[in-house]
Design a protein around this motif. Structure first.
Motif, PDB file in Angstrom:
ATOM      1  N   CYS A 197     -12.637  10.339 -12.307  1.00 31.32           N
ATOM      2  CA  CYS A 197     -11.676   9.553 -11.521  1.00 31.32           C
ATOM      3  C   CYS A 197     -11.873   9.787 -10.030  1.00 31.32           C
ATOM      4  N   GLU A 198     -12.120  11.034  -9.671  1.00 29.16           N
ATOM      5  CA  GLU A 198     -12.328  11.371  -8.252  1.00 29.16           C
ATOM      6  C   GLU A 198     -13.628  10.748  -7.746  1.00 29.16           C
ATOM      7  N   ASP A 199     -14.645  10.761  -8.594  1.00 29.25           N
ATOM      8  CA  ASP A 199     -15.951  10.251  -8.175  1.00 29.25           C
ATOM      9  C   ASP A 199     -15.918   8.764  -7.850  1.00 29.25           C
ATOM     10  N   VAL A 200     -15.099   7.975  -8.594  1.00 26.32           N
ATOM     11  CA  VAL A 200     -15.107   6.529  -8.373  1.00 26.32           C
ATOM     12  C   VAL A 200     -14.118   6.086  -7.296  1.00 26.32           C
ATOM     13  N   CYS A 201     -13.234   6.991  -6.875  1.00 21.99           N
ATOM     14  CA  CYS A 201     -12.226   6.620  -5.880  1.00 21.99           C
ATOM     15  C   CYS A 201     -12.843   6.640  -4.483  1.00 21.99           C
ATOM     16  N   ARG A 202     -12.957   5.442  -3.890  1.00 19.39           N
ATOM     17  CA  ARG A 202     -13.590   5.327  -2.564  1.00 19.39           C
ATOM     18  C   ARG A 202     -12.640   5.665  -1.426  1.00 19.39           C
ATOM     19  N   LYS A 203     -11.367   5.838  -1.732  1.00 18.07           N
ATOM     20  CA  LYS A 203     -10.370   6.087  -0.688  1.00 18.07           C
ATOM     21  C   LYS A 203      -9.929   7.547  -0.624  1.00 18.07           C
ATOM     22  N   PRO A 248      10.959   2.342 -10.102  1.00 20.08           N
ATOM     23  CA  PRO A 248       9.879   3.192  -9.583  1.00 20.08           C
ATOM     24  C   PRO A 248       8.826   2.319  -8.924  1.00 20.08           C
ATOM     25  N   MET A 249       8.179   2.844  -7.928  1.00 19.91           N
ATOM     26  CA  MET A 249       7.134   2.075  -7.262  1.00 19.91           C
ATOM     27  C   MET A 249       6.024   1.716  -8.238  1.00 19.91           C
ATOM     28  N   ALA A 250       5.589   0.514  -8.151  1.00 22.04           N
ATOM     29  CA  ALA A 250       4.502   0.071  -9.019  1.00 22.04           C
ATOM     30  C   ALA A 250       3.191   0.690  -8.559  1.00 22.04           C
ATOM     31  N   GLY A 251       2.190   0.609  -9.430  1.00 22.58           N
ATOM     32  CA  GLY A 251       0.873   1.126  -9.078  1.00 22.58           C
ATOM     33  C   GLY A 251       0.354   2.086 -10.140  1.00 22.58           C
ATOM     34  N   TYR A 252      -0.776   2.716  -9.835  1.00 25.53           N
ATOM     35  CA  TYR A 252      -1.404   3.612 -10.798  1.00 25.53           C
ATOM     36  C   TYR A 252      -0.791   5.004 -10.732  1.00 25.53           C
ATOM     37  N   ILE A 303      -7.462  10.730  -4.864  1.00 26.73           N
ATOM     38  CA  ILE A 303      -7.249  11.612  -6.013  1.00 26.73           C
ATOM     39  C   ILE A 303      -7.578  13.052  -5.668  1.00 26.73           C
ATOM     40  N   THR A 304      -6.628  13.925  -5.967  1.00 25.78           N
ATOM     41  CA  THR A 304      -6.817  15.365  -5.777  1.00 25.78           C
ATOM     42  C   THR A 304      -6.448  16.070  -7.073  1.00 25.78           C
ATOM     43  N   LYS A 308      -0.282   8.024  -3.086  1.00 23.86           N
ATOM     44  CA  LYS A 308       0.082   6.607  -2.981  1.00 23.86           C
ATOM     45  C   LYS A 308      -0.196   6.024  -1.594  1.00 23.86           C
ATOM     46  N   THR A 309      -0.244   6.896  -0.583  1.00 18.62           N
ATOM     47  CA  THR A 309      -0.501   6.394   0.775  1.00 18.62           C
ATOM     48  C   THR A 309      -1.960   5.995   0.954  1.00 18.62           C
ATOM     49  N   LYS A 310      -2.825   6.474   0.078  1.00 18.92           N
ATOM     50  CA  LYS A 310      -4.254   6.144   0.168  1.00 18.92           C
ATOM     51  C   LYS A 310      -4.711   5.157  -0.908  1.00 18.92           C
TER      52      LYS A 310
END
Length: 476
Positions: A108-114, A90-94, A117-118, A129-131
């Motif tokens: 989680c949404e508040d701290v994500c600058r990109k 599986p692809m690594a990451g969060y 998170i939806t 994952k694209t963001k």
């Protein structure tokens, strides 16, 4: 009759089967003629054995055959990735786990600058994952610790951070960081990362030595051999090597005795040293702590030390090193070492070589391997080098208060080197072992485990020569 277990994993067994078939064809001078048949020989019929598709499985085997024949000549690294085999992880990451409770705070949404998170209709978080840039801020603020980071086994195994993912989502090795320790090779569940083999070079040396060439072929075996080939006796392995065509089998442990004697003297003269025995550790210093390079012992490794002695006293001769280490295949390319070692292979490859000649070593008589002391032999496990240096100081009557730190694995090596770089290390000698446990944990071992340490110590106690000086005196 119990089934003989020669390897820890099925991946090792598959790799061995390819090496064995390549070696068989090489012995018969039919490799180029039959190279395309090897994948079909290993996976006959139309039923895949390890993959979903027999055609893909054979395509991967074809790449394994290439690596068994030396791999990509344009890639200086001995560790390579079989991209087509690297697609099952599986692809690594969060990722958001089912521990997400769909809270209303949405930290989680508040701290994500990109904006990665939806939330769905149940307020459960999802990561695009694209963001996502893997900053990890969302995981830090989640009150349920519902967001975790997944790491691929190869990335997890690589403590020098030389592995990333390429545009095809396959593992990619950064040669500028890689130390060729082979941790990723052993840990990859699909065998998608592997070491190049030079088994064809070894067979060529063996064939020429038996066909009128005026040189003797020596095998130098690492002391960790005592914990390998558990289904047979060590003496039978030695006899097997001679039946393959090696003129003489010599312990690298004798080189370790020579190194221990010289290195203890060098340490007393300079006041501080890092060991030079583990090529992956030396490479790690060179690539990550260049300011500490002057502190690396000027002694060659035990392998190169005894090989140098043999070349100088038994010419004309050729030498093959056999051990647990993939990094040795890089070491033998160094200008300071290449004049002394003509080829290097692992215990995995030696097993393939035996079986390519249909040799059952359990039926052989026991040869003798008794060239080194207890202290030379225990170089194979972490702490052995430091013990040998202490003995070297004692035997030579050198008044020096040794304060050694034995680093078990590259993470401990990093910690010690970092302290030394900041002048806060409370030690005057760093014994660096890139593999956990030392050489007995090398990627080219047939078996791995704590029992190997006990076997090495047992082997050391069986040494006829009881001191370093006694062992070295046999050379004179």
């Amino acid at each position: 009759m119990a089934t003989i277990r020669k390897f820890d994993t099925k991946v090792q067994h598959l790799k061995y089967k390819v090496l064995r078939e390549v070696a068989r064809e090489a012995w018969n001078d039919t490799l180029l003629e039959n190279i395309l048949d090897i994948p079909y020989r290993i996976v006959p019929g139309n039923t895949p054995t390890m993959r979903c598709c027999v055609y893909k499985e054979r395509a991967i085997l074809a790449d394994r055959v290439k690596l068994a024949m030396g791999g990509n000549a344009d890639n200086p690294n001995v560790i390579e990735v079989i991209e087509i085999a690297c697609d099952e992880c599986p692809m690594a990451g969060y990722e958001v786990t089912n521990a997400c409770r769909g809270g209303l705070a949405h930290r989680c949404e508040d701290v994500c600058r990109k904006g990665a998170i939806t939330f769905d209709a149940q307020h459960v978080a999802h990561i695009d994952k694209t963001k996502c840039v893997d900053c990890g801020q969302c995981a830090k603020v989640c009150p349920y610790t519902a967001i975790i980071k997944r790491t691929r086994p190869c990335e997890n195994a690589c403590k020098v951070k030389a592995i990333s993912m390429n545009e095809n989502k396959a593992a990619k090795i950064n040669n500028e960081k890689c130390t060729a320790c082979g941790a990723c090779v052993y840990q990859c569940p699909f065998g998608a990362i592997t070491d190049k083999s030079y088994i064809l070079d070894v067979i060529d040396l063996l064939k020429k030595s038996q066909n009128g060439k005026s040189y003797k072929l020596y095998a130098i075996v690492a002391p960790s051999i005592s914990s390998q080939f558990t289904y047979a006796k060590l003496g039978q392995v030695i006899t097997g090597l001679k039946q393959l065509g090696f003129h003489t089998v010599v312990e690298a442990a004798l080189g370790a005795d020579m190194v221990a004697q010289a290195e203890s003297k060098e340490l007393a003269e300079k006041g501080f040293l890092t060991s030079s025995c583990c090529p992956a550790f030396v490479s790690y210093i060179e690539k990550n702590f260049p300011d500490l390079v002057p502190f690396i012992s000027h002694n060659l490794s035990p392998m190169a030390t005894i090989a140098k002695y043999i070349k100088e006293h038994e010419a004309p001769c050729k030498i093959v090193f056999i051990g647990p280490c993939t990094a040795k295949k890089m070491e033998v390319k160094k200008p300071t070492v290449s004049p002394y070692i003509d080829a290097a292979m692992t215990f995995e490859e030696l097993q393939a070589l035996f079986d390519s000649r249909d040799m059952d070593i359990t039926q052989l008589s026991e040869g003798v391997l008794d060239n080194a002391s207890y202290f030379g032999r225990i170089f194979a496990r972490c702490g052995g080098l430091a013990d040998a240096v202490a003995e070297g100081l004692k035997e030579q009557g050198i008044d020096f208060a040794l304060k050694a730190v034995s680093c078990d694995g590259i993470e401990e090596c990093r910690a010690a080197l970092l302290k030394k770089s900041k002048n806060v290390l409370d030690a005057n000698f760093i014994e660096g072992m890139a593999c956990i446990g030392g050489c007995i944990g090398g990627a080219g071992c047939l078996t791995h485990g704590e029992k190997n340490k006990a076997e090495v110590d047992k082997y050391g106690r069986q040494a006829f020569e009881k001191s370093i000086a006694d062992a070295i005196s046999m050379l004179k």
